[in-house]
Design a protein around this motif. Sequence first.
Motif, short mmCIF file in Angstrom:
data_model
loop_
_atom_site.label_atom_id
_atom_site.label_comp_id
_atom_site.label_asym_id
_atom_site.label_seq_id
_atom_site.Cartn_x
_atom_site.Cartn_y
_atom_site.Cartn_z
N LEU A 88 0.84 -1.20 0.00
CA LEU A 88 0.00 0.00 0.00
C LEU A 88 0.88 1.25 0.00
CD1 LEU A 88 -2.77 -1.10 2.54
CD2 LEU A 88 -3.06 -0.70 0.08
N LEU A 89 2.00 1.19 0.71
CA LEU A 89 2.93 2.31 0.73
C LEU A 89 3.47 2.58 -0.67
CD1 LEU A 89 4.12 4.16 2.98
CD2 LEU A 89 6.12 2.67 2.99
N VAL A 90 3.80 1.50 -1.38
CA VAL A 90 4.26 1.63 -2.76
C VAL A 90 3.17 2.24 -3.64
CG1 VAL A 90 4.93 0.34 -4.83
CG2 VAL A 90 5.95 -0.23 -2.63
N HIS A 91 1.93 1.79 -3.43
CA HIS A 91 0.81 2.25 -4.26
C HIS A 91 0.59 3.75 -4.12
CE1 HIS A 91 -2.95 2.05 -6.44
NE2 HIS A 91 -3.55 2.67 -5.45
N PHE A 92 0.72 4.28 -2.91
CA PHE A 92 0.42 5.69 -2.69
C PHE A 92 1.66 6.59 -2.73
CE2 PHE A 92 -3.23 3.59 -0.59
CZ PHE A 92 -4.25 4.23 -1.27
N PHE A 93 2.82 6.05 -2.33
CA PHE A 93 4.00 6.91 -2.21
C PHE A 93 5.23 6.34 -2.92
CE2 PHE A 93 1.48 7.30 1.72
CZ PHE A 93 1.09 8.64 1.61
N GLY A 94 5.05 5.29 -3.72
CA GLY A 94 6.19 4.64 -4.35
C GLY A 94 6.85 5.49 -5.42
N ILE A 95 8.08 5.12 -5.76
CA ILE A 95 8.86 5.82 -6.79
C ILE A 95 8.49 5.27 -8.16
CG2 ILE A 95 11.20 6.20 -7.67
CD1 ILE A 95 12.14 6.10 -4.76
N TYR A 96 8.22 6.16 -9.09
CA TYR A 96 7.80 5.80 -10.44
C TYR A 96 9.01 5.78 -11.36
CZ TYR A 96 4.75 5.68 -14.56
OH TYR A 96 4.11 5.32 -15.71
N ARG A 97 9.29 4.61 -11.97
CA ARG A 97 10.42 4.48 -12.90
C ARG A 97 10.07 3.50 -14.00
NH1 ARG A 97 16.00 3.11 -10.02
NH2 ARG A 97 16.63 3.19 -12.21
N ASN A 98 10.45 3.83 -15.24
CA ASN A 98 10.27 2.93 -16.38
C ASN A 98 8.82 2.46 -16.53
OD1 ASN A 98 13.07 3.10 -16.86
ND2 ASN A 98 13.47 1.40 -15.43
N GLY A 99 7.89 3.35 -16.30
CA GLY A 99 6.49 3.02 -16.51
C GLY A 99 5.84 2.23 -15.40
N ALA A 100 6.49 2.11 -14.24
CA ALA A 100 5.92 1.34 -13.14
C ALA A 100 6.25 2.01 -11.81
CB ALA A 100 6.46 -0.09 -13.15
N GLN A 101 5.40 1.74 -10.83
CA GLN A 101 5.58 2.27 -9.48
C GLN A 101 5.73 1.08 -8.54
OE1 GLN A 101 2.87 5.46 -8.53
NE2 GLN A 101 3.05 5.13 -6.33
N ARG A 102 7.00 0.64 -8.36
CA ARG A 102 7.26 -0.60 -7.63
C ARG A 102 8.20 -0.43 -6.45
NH1 ARG A 102 8.86 -4.18 -12.98
NH2 ARG A 102 6.96 -3.77 -14.18
N TRP A 103 8.79 0.76 -6.28
CA TRP A 103 9.89 0.90 -5.34
C TRP A 103 9.60 1.96 -4.28
CZ3 TRP A 103 10.23 0.83 -10.62
CH2 TRP A 103 10.87 -0.27 -11.19
N ILE A 104 10.27 1.80 -3.14
CA ILE A 104 10.31 2.85 -2.13
C ILE A 104 11.79 3.09 -1.81
CG2 ILE A 104 8.04 2.46 -1.11
CD1 ILE A 104 9.29 0.73 0.98
N GLY A 105 12.10 4.30 -1.37
CA GLY A 105 13.48 4.65 -1.10
C GLY A 105 13.85 5.94 -1.80
N HIS A 106 15.13 6.11 -2.10
CA HIS A 106 15.64 7.29 -2.78
C HIS A 106 16.18 6.88 -4.14
CE1 HIS A 106 17.94 10.87 -3.77
NE2 HIS A 106 17.30 11.51 -2.79
N PRO A 107 15.73 7.51 -5.23
CA PRO A 107 16.14 7.06 -6.57
C PRO A 107 17.63 7.16 -6.84
CG PRO A 107 14.97 9.18 -6.66
CD PRO A 107 14.81 8.65 -5.27
N ASP A 108 18.34 8.00 -6.10
CA ASP A 108 19.77 8.17 -6.35
C ASP A 108 20.65 7.32 -5.43
OD1 ASP A 108 19.28 10.04 -8.34
OD2 ASP A 108 19.17 11.68 -6.89
N TYR A 109 20.07 6.77 -4.37
CA TYR A 109 20.90 6.06 -3.39
C TYR A 109 20.46 4.62 -3.14
CZ TYR A 109 22.45 10.82 -2.43
OH TYR A 109 22.94 12.08 -2.56
N PHE A 110 19.19 4.44 -2.82
CA PHE A 110 18.75 3.10 -2.45
C PHE A 110 17.30 2.90 -2.84
CE2 PHE A 110 16.67 0.31 0.68
CZ PHE A 110 17.39 -0.86 0.45
N LEU A 111 17.03 1.81 -3.56
CA LEU A 111 15.67 1.45 -3.94
C LEU A 111 15.35 0.06 -3.39
CD1 LEU A 111 15.43 2.64 -7.66
CD2 LEU A 111 14.35 3.67 -5.65
N PHE A 112 14.17 -0.05 -2.83
CA PHE A 112 13.72 -1.29 -2.20
C PHE A 112 12.41 -1.70 -2.85
CE2 PHE A 112 10.93 -2.90 1.31
CZ PHE A 112 11.49 -4.17 1.39
N GLN A 113 12.34 -2.94 -3.33
CA GLN A 113 11.14 -3.43 -4.01
C GLN A 113 10.41 -4.40 -3.08
OE1 GLN A 113 11.84 -4.91 -7.94
NE2 GLN A 113 9.73 -5.55 -8.27
N PRO A 114 9.40 -3.93 -2.36
CA PRO A 114 8.71 -4.77 -1.37
C PRO A 114 8.07 -6.03 -1.95
CG PRO A 114 8.16 -2.46 -1.04
CD PRO A 114 8.90 -2.55 -2.35
#
Length: 391
Positions: A88-114
Amino acid sequence: MEERKSSLQQLDFTLLFLLFVLMCISLMAIYSGTTEQYAQLDGTFFVRRQVVWFAIGTILMLAAMSIDYEMFKNFSIPLYGIGMFLLLLVHFFGIYRNGAQRWIGHPDYFLFQPSEFVKIFVIIALAHLLYHISQSPKEKTFAGDAKVVGKVAAVGLPPFFLILIQPDLGTALVIAAIMMTMILMSGVTWRMIGLLVSIVAAAISFLVILHNYFFDIFNIFIKGHQLDRVYAWLDPMGDTSGLGYQLFHALQGIGAGQLYGMGFTQGAKSQGGEIPELHTDFIFTVIGEEFGFVGATVLIVVYFLLLYRMVIIAFSCNNTFGSYLVAGVVGLLVFQIFQNIGMTIGLMPITGLALPFISYGGSALLTNMIAVGIVLNVNIRTKHYMFGEDN
């Protein structure tokens, strides 16, 4: 002291050796697939990072082995709840990349795919559910099987749909594969299996009808880039410079490998930089081109032996909960292996699934290492009796 020695004796060294072989193949393939494509970086950049991921994964694997797997029952609901919260966190606040919203974290340092770790949480939750069902055996009826399937669906479908709408069709299908494996392991009748297969076939037929006659509605379920991958799969030669570009060059590379391959770091496609994501989703192309049919066969045989050992552990375990845990891991790995290799050689549509233990990456590798740790955990704590199970 004796208990520790007994646990060490029951450690499946064959499975660990096969895992080590996969690690070696991974490092060789990643090195070969990145030296030319990322020439601006140190040639060992991705290899060194993969070694770090393997080291972290080994620590997590040992941690998963060290806790008695019976304890997982106590954490199944909290872990499942954490997994749903993260999705749910990904759905509302996740990072959008390459046409998908699958990650949380910082795009320049650390990405976590729950969604990767949710696979493990779903396996534990379903194993606990089916264990409870097995403790109150009833006469086998179609209605009873329907209740089992309904309960499995109640646990598996919420994460399935939350992952599907990211959109991440590949990982969602892994959740579906885990659910189907657990249902098969639960012992439902073939009538129920036939009904489930019919439902899946009907759903696919429904999507085809929507695509042909109600495309606007169809587009709600299947996004444009996902449909493009299906088109490229159905006709990879129809647009070799566009939709079918990646698959076309992958097939050319694997075909050029012939029987023995073109040699390590000698593949024309692998070294030409023509295939995007070569060290991740399409790493099987490197193995097929540079080591040929023989090298690809060796990899598949290693996978077969690894899965065979897991199946033996599942059936030799005298604890139903342990058997379900291992069955879930087998379903997790089988689908990912089949889908990744299948998409590389044109048998399956292209998805973003990594090749287990081979593709470069963090979240997927750590998840698979934890899964192996759970299997080893079950094997270590399986008691063997000379005249059957102790009552």
